[in-house]
Scaffold this motif. Structure first.
Motif: not given
Length: 86
Positions: A36-45, A49-54
């Motif tokens: 959920t956190h990744v989905a909310r903060h991922n703007t570039t897809y 970036d997904v890995e960094r946010i996670l």
């Protein structure tokens, strides 16, 4: 040889089906929170970036977060057990 359901029934014991549900597993609860956190903060897809946010959010998980997930799973299990009582 007698089947196990027959042995259980004739022994005076009872059995219940094994329930596997994500809400009963603290790891699944934590994983759901991370997704959920990744989905909310991922703007570039972008995968990077997904890995960094996670990983950034994963590093923020503390023992109290795990304890909260464990308590939630236990509450759900108790709720389901109570609803099955005759």
């Amino acid at each position: 040889m007698t089947s196990w359901p027959t042995r259980i029934a004739t022994s005076g014991c009872s059995s219940c089906p094994l329930i596997t549900h994500p809400v009963l597993n603290p790891i699944e609860l934590q994983w759901g929170r991370l997704k959920t956190h990744v989905a909310r903060h991922n703007t570039t897809y972008k995968l990077s970036d997904v890995e960094r946010i996670l990983l950034k959010e994963y590093d923020r998980i503390e023992p109290r977060d795990w304890a909260g997930c464990e308590k939630k799973a236990i509450r759900w299990e108790q709720k389901w057990r109570e609803s099955d009582d005759p």
